[in-house]
Design an enzyme around this catalytic site. Structure first.
Site, mmCIF file in Angstrom:
data_model
loop_
_atom_site.group_PDB
_atom_site.id
_atom_site.type_symbol
_atom_site.label_atom_id
_atom_site.label_comp_id
_atom_site.label_asym_id
_atom_site.label_seq_id
_atom_site.Cartn_x
_atom_site.Cartn_y
_atom_site.Cartn_z
ATOM 1 N N HIS C 73 6.245 -42.915 -23.003
ATOM 2 C CA HIS C 73 6.963 -44.102 -22.486
ATOM 3 C C HIS C 73 8.463 -43.909 -22.706
ATOM 4 O O HIS C 73 9.275 -44.076 -21.774
ATOM 5 C CB HIS C 73 6.475 -45.358 -23.212
ATOM 6 C CG HIS C 73 7.329 -46.584 -22.970
ATOM 7 N ND1 HIS C 73 7.400 -47.221 -21.760
ATOM 8 C CD2 HIS C 73 8.166 -47.257 -23.805
ATOM 9 C CE1 HIS C 73 8.240 -48.250 -21.847
ATOM 10 N NE2 HIS C 73 8.721 -48.296 -23.082
ATOM 11 N N ASP C 102 31.087 -35.971 1.609
ATOM 12 C CA ASP C 102 29.814 -35.731 0.896
ATOM 13 C C ASP C 102 30.155 -35.298 -0.522
ATOM 14 O O ASP C 102 31.320 -35.287 -0.921
ATOM 15 C CB ASP C 102 29.011 -34.628 1.629
ATOM 16 C CG ASP C 102 27.510 -34.755 1.310
ATOM 17 O OD1 ASP C 102 27.188 -34.845 0.104
ATOM 18 O OD2 ASP C 102 26.701 -34.807 2.238
ATOM 19 N N TRP C 138 9.833 -40.295 -28.903
ATOM 20 C CA TRP C 138 10.775 -39.689 -27.933
ATOM 21 C C TRP C 138 11.937 -39.031 -28.684
ATOM 22 O O TRP C 138 12.683 -38.245 -28.113
ATOM 23 C CB TRP C 138 11.275 -40.745 -26.926
ATOM 24 C CG TRP C 138 12.456 -41.514 -27.363
ATOM 25 C CD1 TRP C 138 12.473 -42.610 -28.181
ATOM 26 C CD2 TRP C 138 13.846 -41.253 -27.030
ATOM 27 N NE1 TRP C 138 13.770 -43.034 -28.375
ATOM 28 C CE2 TRP C 138 14.621 -42.226 -27.676
ATOM 29 C CE3 TRP C 138 14.487 -40.295 -26.247
ATOM 30 C CZ2 TRP C 138 16.010 -42.267 -27.571
ATOM 31 C CZ3 TRP C 138 15.874 -40.328 -26.160
ATOM 32 C CH2 TRP C 138 16.617 -41.323 -26.805
ATOM 33 N N SER C 166 19.069 -30.226 -14.737
ATOM 34 C CA SER C 166 19.298 -31.104 -13.583
ATOM 35 C C SER C 166 20.441 -32.072 -13.874
ATOM 36 O O SER C 166 21.346 -32.270 -13.043
ATOM 37 C CB SER C 166 18.014 -31.890 -13.285
ATOM 38 O OG SER C 166 18.294 -33.003 -12.474
ATOM 39 N N SER C 167 20.465 -32.656 -15.076
ATOM 40 C CA SER C 167 21.530 -33.611 -15.408
ATOM 41 C C SER C 167 22.885 -32.920 -15.457
ATOM 42 O O SER C 167 23.886 -33.453 -14.967
ATOM 43 C CB SER C 167 21.244 -34.260 -16.778
ATOM 44 O OG SER C 167 20.149 -35.127 -16.671
ATOM 45 N N HIS C 250 23.672 -40.233 -29.614
ATOM 46 C CA HIS C 250 24.538 -41.409 -29.448
ATOM 47 C C HIS C 250 25.379 -41.325 -28.180
ATOM 48 O O HIS C 250 25.433 -42.297 -27.430
ATOM 49 C CB HIS C 250 25.408 -41.661 -30.681
ATOM 50 C CG HIS C 250 25.969 -43.053 -30.624
ATOM 51 N ND1 HIS C 250 25.189 -44.166 -30.891
ATOM 52 C CD2 HIS C 250 27.166 -43.517 -30.222
ATOM 53 C CE1 HIS C 250 25.910 -45.256 -30.686
ATOM 54 N NE2 HIS C 250 27.115 -44.895 -30.275
ATOM 55 N N GLU C 252 24.374 -40.030 -25.660
ATOM 56 C CA GLU C 252 23.366 -40.290 -24.611
ATOM 57 C C GLU C 252 23.246 -41.789 -24.350
ATOM 58 O O GLU C 252 23.168 -42.220 -23.189
ATOM 59 C CB GLU C 252 22.006 -39.707 -25.046
ATOM 60 C CG GLU C 252 20.795 -40.174 -24.267
ATOM 61 C CD GLU C 252 20.726 -39.639 -22.836
ATOM 62 O OE1 GLU C 252 21.506 -38.721 -22.526
ATOM 63 O OE2 GLU C 252 19.938 -40.168 -22.035
ATOM 64 N N TYR C 254 25.539 -43.914 -24.598
ATOM 65 C CA TYR C 254 26.704 -44.312 -23.782
ATOM 66 C C TYR C 254 26.530 -43.821 -22.351
ATOM 67 O O TYR C 254 26.936 -44.485 -21.399
ATOM 68 C CB TYR C 254 27.997 -43.761 -24.392
ATOM 69 C CG TYR C 254 28.468 -44.618 -25.538
ATOM 70 C CD1 TYR C 254 28.269 -44.227 -26.858
ATOM 71 C CD2 TYR C 254 29.041 -45.870 -25.310
ATOM 72 C CE1 TYR C 254 28.651 -45.029 -27.908
ATOM 73 C CE2 TYR C 254 29.429 -46.690 -26.356
ATOM 74 C CZ TYR C 254 29.229 -46.262 -27.661
ATOM 75 O OH TYR C 254 29.599 -47.067 -28.699
ATOM 76 N N SER C 265 31.094 -54.237 -13.192
ATOM 77 C CA SER C 265 32.511 -54.463 -12.867
ATOM 78 C C SER C 265 32.748 -54.437 -11.365
ATOM 79 O O SER C 265 33.804 -54.856 -10.896
ATOM 80 C CB SER C 265 33.364 -53.374 -13.525
ATOM 81 O OG SER C 265 33.100 -53.352 -14.909
ATOM 82 N N HIS C 299 24.525 -43.117 -37.813
ATOM 83 C CA HIS C 299 24.055 -44.477 -38.130
ATOM 84 C C HIS C 299 22.578 -44.625 -37.750
ATOM 85 O O HIS C 299 21.939 -45.619 -38.075
ATOM 86 C CB HIS C 299 24.916 -45.550 -37.438
ATOM 87 C CG HIS C 299 24.956 -45.443 -35.937
ATOM 88 N ND1 HIS C 299 26.124 -45.466 -35.222
ATOM 89 C CD2 HIS C 299 23.981 -45.305 -35.023
ATOM 90 C CE1 HIS C 299 25.869 -45.363 -33.928
ATOM 91 N NE2 HIS C 299 24.552 -45.253 -33.785
ATOM 92 N N HIS C 300 22.010 -43.610 -37.095
ATOM 93 C CA HIS C 300 20.564 -43.598 -36.855
ATOM 94 C C HIS C 300 19.834 -43.033 -38.064
ATOM 95 O O HIS C 300 18.619 -42.938 -38.068
ATOM 96 C CB HIS C 300 20.245 -42.720 -35.634
ATOM 97 C CG HIS C 300 20.883 -43.196 -34.355
ATOM 98 N ND1 HIS C 300 20.291 -44.127 -33.525
ATOM 99 C CD2 HIS C 300 22.076 -42.901 -33.793
ATOM 100 C CE1 HIS C 300 21.086 -44.352 -32.486
ATOM 101 N NE2 HIS C 300 22.192 -43.624 -32.625
ATOM 102 N N THR C 325 34.488 -51.100 -26.802
ATOM 103 C CA THR C 325 33.523 -51.260 -25.705
ATOM 104 C C THR C 325 32.868 -52.631 -25.760
ATOM 105 O O THR C 325 32.580 -53.221 -24.733
ATOM 106 C CB THR C 325 32.421 -50.186 -25.826
ATOM 107 O OG1 THR C 325 32.205 -49.927 -27.211
ATOM 108 C CG2 THR C 325 32.808 -48.919 -25.115
ATOM 109 N N LYS C 328 34.541 -55.541 -23.985
ATOM 110 C CA LYS C 328 34.657 -55.504 -22.517
ATOM 111 C C LYS C 328 33.824 -56.636 -21.900
ATOM 112 O O LYS C 328 34.048 -57.062 -20.776
ATOM 113 C CB LYS C 328 34.183 -54.142 -21.976
ATOM 114 C CG LYS C 328 35.156 -53.030 -22.305
ATOM 115 C CD LYS C 328 36.573 -53.447 -21.951
ATOM 116 C CE LYS C 328 37.584 -52.943 -22.967
ATOM 117 N NZ LYS C 328 38.383 -53.957 -23.625
ATOM 118 N N ARG C 447 7.816 -49.624 -36.900
ATOM 119 C CA ARG C 447 7.780 -49.145 -35.512
ATOM 120 C C ARG C 447 6.611 -48.207 -35.309
ATOM 121 O O ARG C 447 6.118 -47.598 -36.282
ATOM 122 C CB ARG C 447 9.056 -48.312 -35.288
ATOM 123 C CG ARG C 447 9.948 -48.794 -34.188
ATOM 124 C CD ARG C 447 11.168 -47.903 -34.161
ATOM 125 N NE ARG C 447 11.252 -47.135 -32.919
ATOM 126 C CZ ARG C 447 12.247 -46.299 -32.669
ATOM 127 N NH1 ARG C 447 13.168 -46.090 -33.582
ATOM 128 N NH2 ARG C 447 12.314 -45.668 -31.533
#
Lengths: 177, 61, 522, 377
Positions: C73, C102, C138, C166-167, C250, C252, C254, C265, C299-300, C325, C328, C447
């Site tokens: 998941h 293009d 994950w 790919s990314s 982290h 990621e 963002y 926006s 912090h994780h 951030t 905003k 968890r």
């Protein structure tokens, strides 16, 4: 339209650079561990003590013996707890025996708690420096010679060392000895 | 595009507040490279000042 | 999707159109359809999880399969649904918004899309492999993901490699397009915020995806070639894995939220009929995140045993960089203030984003306090936090973007009533699902557990009911999309009253080739 | 028509929710706990929570007020202002000041949490795949703590008790008022030892030792769970700590050591088949049934069957059977129980496996034969 070649090469270079940076983080992490004594990883090199003994302070040093994945070795710390002056040379003994009927290779890993103490714990000689090869049913007494650095922080009055034996028989080709 | 203006621009980016006027000025610069380099430099300054602050706090308490 | 204006060859017909297309619109549509498919596959796994957690006791699945569901998941939603959706939106809208004909590298664009179906087919095929699919979460911490992993972990590693490549290729394509192919009059100063946030996201992708690729390669060599990066026995360290993973992790998160900032926006000013409040601040704040997000990863890992000095550093850094951030959100509220608002579906989703993402931001602030994190870490409070940031954050902004630009893509208006039904069902379902998780987490429910003690029973029942409501209400979205593609009220070029941006200068549906000659930006 | 049916549907859902909630136990908040650290964490939690609520009310009230009043349908004319750096500076500086204000108490609490000096009791906590081992340093006392919830409760055959999934057979017993230092490590994968009432949570990393401490103020039983995904039974390895007065603690220590000594002594006497089978079933229930299942049929391919299996029925496989129970099989969930169970328990469970479910080999494995192959600790 401006040619994209230059920008694409820069970006591919950046990608490759970050990929290698990922791998460079591994030795960087070890350097970072040595400086800050992160999670109690110890330097694996012998260090002579300076010979100056600070008798004003007595530090309690505890020893824990573990086997990882319940490795079929009997591994016991003979000196569970001892009191040591910073700078003084001391020795801690352990008993280890291979309970199986085949030759096995073990590697002891050391971890210190509190982690600040890692920087000030110097080992002159330790069975954790190299692999231990034990034949079937072979028993052995092993030991570590160590000394505590005299400028160990005041807050540290008790240090615990955990020795964990890992089974690296299939990891390492056994040298013909 | 003197270096001081670049520092001011990057600092306002770190705070996340910038006026339209300054932005138009900053974007007159012909290449973003100085901004990126100064940005990285200021991140390092940010890190080391935090490390210093932390050591000071630990020493204090 | 063709139109008369298109003077030379239109799209090919049949399968070859989609297999060999180099057109940013087709590839964008393929990314979005792939993402929707993955959203449903990942969503069905979430429903299996919620089915098991309806009440105490093991009713539906065995624990090992439950762990496979939680892992798949997470992987499918992050790498398969959210990121491809944003790449699809970038493919569709960035060329239109900067006046480019293009993407800069069309063939690379096609290749980076077609990597994804194969990557996720490989990942999903692990479900039927001997030993089951990956069951280590994950975040795949070592040694559970290396020495103790099922044999399918190798296919998981290759799937991550393919999706990562790919990314990266997609990100390089976006950067080159934005930097080199803007219409001459479209200077950096006039670029829409969606393009700005995607430029920063692309730089983040280029910077961190290779580190993830490196990390999984280290796993591969640990498992098969006898290295011990993460095995303490050979001199490695499992905590090194967590540092490497979250150094990628982290930035990621963002990557998954900056495009959402860009979409909101674009939408809020249009429906408030008022220019975005503090465009310069938004551009500067998002660009500083590109660098600052690399300083807070641990912090994780507050409970893993990093020394006191490190823990304090990461607490302070996390608190400080969350402000630029976080605030905003006030810019969007200021944009709405004294506007003249109408509440079509995209605006409803955008407002829900602002409200619920802020709640996620607040629980993030609570988690940043390191001592308190000792009670929050790895409980359902954290699950509630990141679902409040990701579901109303990333998913709702993707839905808002779809409703906002679908008239431009298909030429037809979507069914407004069904759109509102979809919104309200999703809004109620989402809050019913994830808000109780705050309480269950604070009460002490860890968890990733398939069964729990009876004091957590009642909130979990509410969560599961909410989960089913939220899950099945996404079928309404499919209905809206199909109806909109098939037909409906014709949409004019400027679909929304007073909407600004080059994308509204092309007719609806957007012709197969647009901006052959660069447009003039006023 | 559409509106009426929609509102009645909402009413029905609300009624259902209300009835469910009436008799439910809605624990909303974090526990204050029974230690100074847990109370200071609780106050930090509430402080940051109320700050967020205040900011949320401020922001959302402005927003909803604007949603109601600045709507096109009520004829609101949109103004065109789009910048005000002073306002932006204010709403950036104020949160930073709030956070700095929060950082100070957080730092003091964190520094207090990291100060494990001069502890009275040192306990090594070792995480195993799916149980905990507690070793009292200096007391030469160590035991395992397994989940003791009846499998029938888990499979919904029987009513669940109050402490469902939060009960163990051997709780960790500690004195109150004393500083207890936990040395947390793991034997296989990463676990995390968490007791909410103490606000102690430390990851157990194989090969490394992490420390934490607590000082418990009140006598009582405190329950926690593993807080890091560690495989199949991650949700089934709870933690139970009994905090008792000093006298009870000393009493418990001597009594516990005596029972362990008795267990070792029991290995010397002769055990009959029936005695071994009875004891063997208990040991099997607690350690082996989770994978090999109560009926011994296992779940192929991961957990092989023992019922009518070659290894458990053929005479020449007897030593192989003993070897696998003692030394386990690396890289699989089959652990080396030689390091975890006493000689009597091992002899009993192997005898049980070789005679239960129709295996009837009639073999008796004596505790003495196992004792020689075991560790001395």
């Amino acid at each position: 339209m401006k040619s994209n070649r230059k920008l694409i090469l820069q970006l591919c270079g950046a990608t490759l650079g970050m990929f290698l940076f990922g791998f460079a983080l591994v030795p960087l992490y070890d350097v970072f561990c040595d400086i800050t004594g992160l999670n109690g990883k110890l330097e694996l090199v012998a260090k002579k003590s300076t010979g100056v003994i600070d008798t004003s302070r007595a530090i309690k040093v505890q020893f824990i013996a573990n086997t990882n994945e319940s490795m079929p070795w009997d591994f016991v710390a003979k000196d569970v707890e001892m009191t040591v002056h910073p700078g003084e040379n001391a020795r801690a003994d352990f008993f280890v025996q291979n309970l199986t009927n085949e030759q096995m290779v073990g590697q002891a890993i050391v971890s210190v708690s509190p982690s600040i103490g890692a920087k000030y714990f110097h080992k002159t000689q330790c069975f954790c420096f190299d692999r231990q090869v034990l034949n079937a049913k072979q028993a052995q007494d092993v030991s570590v010679l160590f000394s505590l650095d005299t400028d160990l922080p005041e807050s540290v009055k008790k240090i615990t060392l955990s020795y964990t034996f890992f089974d690296i028989t299939d990891l390492q080709p056994v040298a013909a000895n | 595009m003197n270096i001081w203006k670049v520092f001011k621009a990057v600092f306002s980016a770190f705070i996340g507040v910038q006026s339209e006027k300054n932005r138009l000025e900053d974007f007159q610069a012909n290449s973003p490279i100085p901004f990126i380099l100064v940005g990285i430099l200021m991140v390092l300054i940010f890190i080391f000042s935090l490390v210093y602050l932390v050591n000071f706090m630990v020493y204090l308490m | 999707m063709t139109s008369a204006v298109d003077h030379h060859h239109g799209p090919a017909t049949g399968m070859t159109r989609w297999l060999f297309t180099t057109n940013h619109k087709d590839i964008g549509s393929m990314y979005l359809i792939f993402s929707l498919l993955m959203f449903f596959i990942g969503g069905s796994m979430a429903l299996i999880i919620r089915m098991e957690l309806v009440e105490p006791g093991l009713q539906v699945v065995q624990p090992e399969f439950f762990n496979q569901m939680t892992t798949m998941h997470g992987l499918i939603m992050v790498f398969g649904a959210v990121m491809p959706a944003f790449v699809g939106l970038a493919n569709w809208m960035v060329p239109l918004m900067i006046g480019a004909p293009d993407m800069a590298l069309p063939r690379l664009n096609n290749f980076s899309f077609w990597l994804l179906p194969f990557a996720f087919f490989m990942l999903l095929s692990t479900l039927v492999m001997d030993g089951g699919a990956p069951d280590f979460g994950w975040t795949f911490y070592a040694p559970l993901s290396t020495t103790y992993a099922p044999p399918s972990v190798t296919f998981f590693i290759f799937a991550i490699h393919l999706a990562g490549v790919s990314s990266i290729l997609g990100a390089i394509n976006v950067i080159v397009t934005i930097m080199n192919m803007r219409a001459p009059s479209m200077s950096y100063m006039k670029m829409p915020l969606f393009v700005w946030t995607w430029l920063i996201t692309a730089f983040l992708l280029v910077a961190v995806m290779p580190v993830l690729a490196g990390t999984v390669t280290m796993m591969l060599t640990d498992i098969h070639f006898g290295t011990s990066f993460f095995d303490a026995g050979g001199g490695g360290d499992p905590v090194l894995f967590q540092h490497l993973f979250w150094f990628f992790g982290h930035p990621e998160v963002y990557i998954m939220i900056l495009p959402a900032f860009g979409i909101i926006s674009q939408i809020v000013p249009t429906f408030s009929r008022k220019p975005l409040f503090g465009y310069a601040s938004m551009v500067y704040a998002t660009s500083s995140i590109a660098l600052l997000s690399f300083t807070v990863w641990a912090h994780h890992m507050f409970t893993v045993g990093i020394p006191l000095v490190g823990e304090l550093f990461f607490m302070y850094a996390t608190m400080l960089i969350s402000v630029p951030t976080g605030v905003k959100v006030f810019n969007w509220v200021a944009t709405m203030f004294r506007g003249s608002m109408t509440f079509e579906t995209p605006m409803l989703f955008a407002i829900a984003f602002i409200v619920l993402f802020t709640i996620g931001g607040f629980s993030g602030l609570m988690l940043a306090i390191s001592p308190a994190d000792f009670q929050y870490h790895d409980t359902y409070f954290v699950v509630a936090h990141f679902h409040y940031v990701l579901v109303p954050g990333a998913v709702f902004s993707i839905m808002a973007a779809a409703y906002y630009w679908m008239p431009k893509w298909t030429g037809n208006m979507y069914d407004e009533y069904l759109g509102k039904c979809h919104f309200w069902c999703s809004f109620v379902g989402l809050n019913l699902t994830f808000f109780p998780m705050h309480f269950v987490g604070l009460a002490g429910m860890p968890r990733r557990i398939p069964d729990y003690s009876i004091q957590f029973a009642d909130f979990n029942l509410v969560s599961s009911l909410g989960g089913f409501l939220f899950g099945f209400s996404q079928l309404i979205f499919v209905l809206v999309v199909v109806k909109c593609v098939k037909g409906g009220k014709k949409a004019e070029a400027v679909v929304w009253e007073g909407a600004e941006g080059l994308e509204w200068q092309v007719p609806s549906p957007a012709p197969y080739h647009t901006f052959e000659t660069p447009p003039e930006v006023k | 028509m559409k509106e009426r049916s929609c509102s009645s549907a909402v009413l029905i859902i609300l009624a259902a929710l209300w009835s469910v909630s009436a008799q439910a136990d809605w624990a909303l908040n974090m526990t204050e706990g029974v230690t100074e650290v847990s109370r200071s964490i609780y106050s930090l939690h509430m402080q940051i929570f109320w700050i967020c609520v205040v900011i949320a009310i401020a922001v959302f009230s402005v927003m909803f007020w604007s949603i109601i009043h600045h709507r096109k349908s009520v004829g609101a004319k949109a103004e065109q202002f789009h910048e005000n750096t002073t306002v932006e500076l204010i709403w950036t500086i104020v949160p930073v000041l709030i956070l700095v204000a929060m950082a100070v108490p957080a730092t003091t609490t964190l520094i207090e949490m990291y100060d494990t000096s001069d502890s009275d009791v040192d306990i090594q906590v070792t995480g195993y795949q799916w149980k905990w081992q507690y070793q009292y340093l200096g007391e030469d006392l160590s035991f395992f703590s397994n989940l003791s919830t009846n499998p029938d409760e888990i499979n919904n055959k029987v009513e669940k008790n109050k402490n469902y999934l939060l009960e163990v057979d051997e709780p960790l017993v500690v004195p109150i008022g004393k500083k207890i230092r936990f040395l947390v490590t793991s034997n296989d994968v990463i676990h995390s030892w968490w007791v909410p009432a103490f606000a102690v949570k430390r990851d157990a990393i194989p090969g490394f030792i992490n420390e934490s401490w607590t000082r418990i103020d009140e006598v009582g039983t405190y329950r926690g769970q593993c807080a890091e995904l560690c495989g199949k039974d991650h949700g089934f390895m709870p933690i139970v700590v009994q905090a008792v007065t000093d006298e009870d603690y000393a009493l418990w220590l001597t009594e516990k050591k005596a029972s362990i000594a008795a267990e070792v002594a029991a290995a010397a006497r002769v055990w009959s088949l029936e005695e071994l089978m009875v004891r063997g079933e208990q040991v099997y229930q607690k350690n082996c049934a989770a994978c090999h299942q109560v009926g011994g049929q296992g779940i192929s391919p991961m957990f092989p069957a023992l019922k009518a299996s070659a290894i458990a029925t053929q005479a020449e496989q007897r030593d192989a059977h003993i070897k696998i129970v003692l030394e386990g099989r690396a890289g699989t969930a089959m652990q080396a129980y030689g390091a975890q169970l006493s000689a009597v328990e091992l002899a009993a469970v192997i005898t049980y496996e070789r005679n239960a479910w129709g295996n009837d080999t009639g073999d008796i494995i004596t505790p003495q034969s196992i004792q020689s192959m075991l560790k001395s600790k």
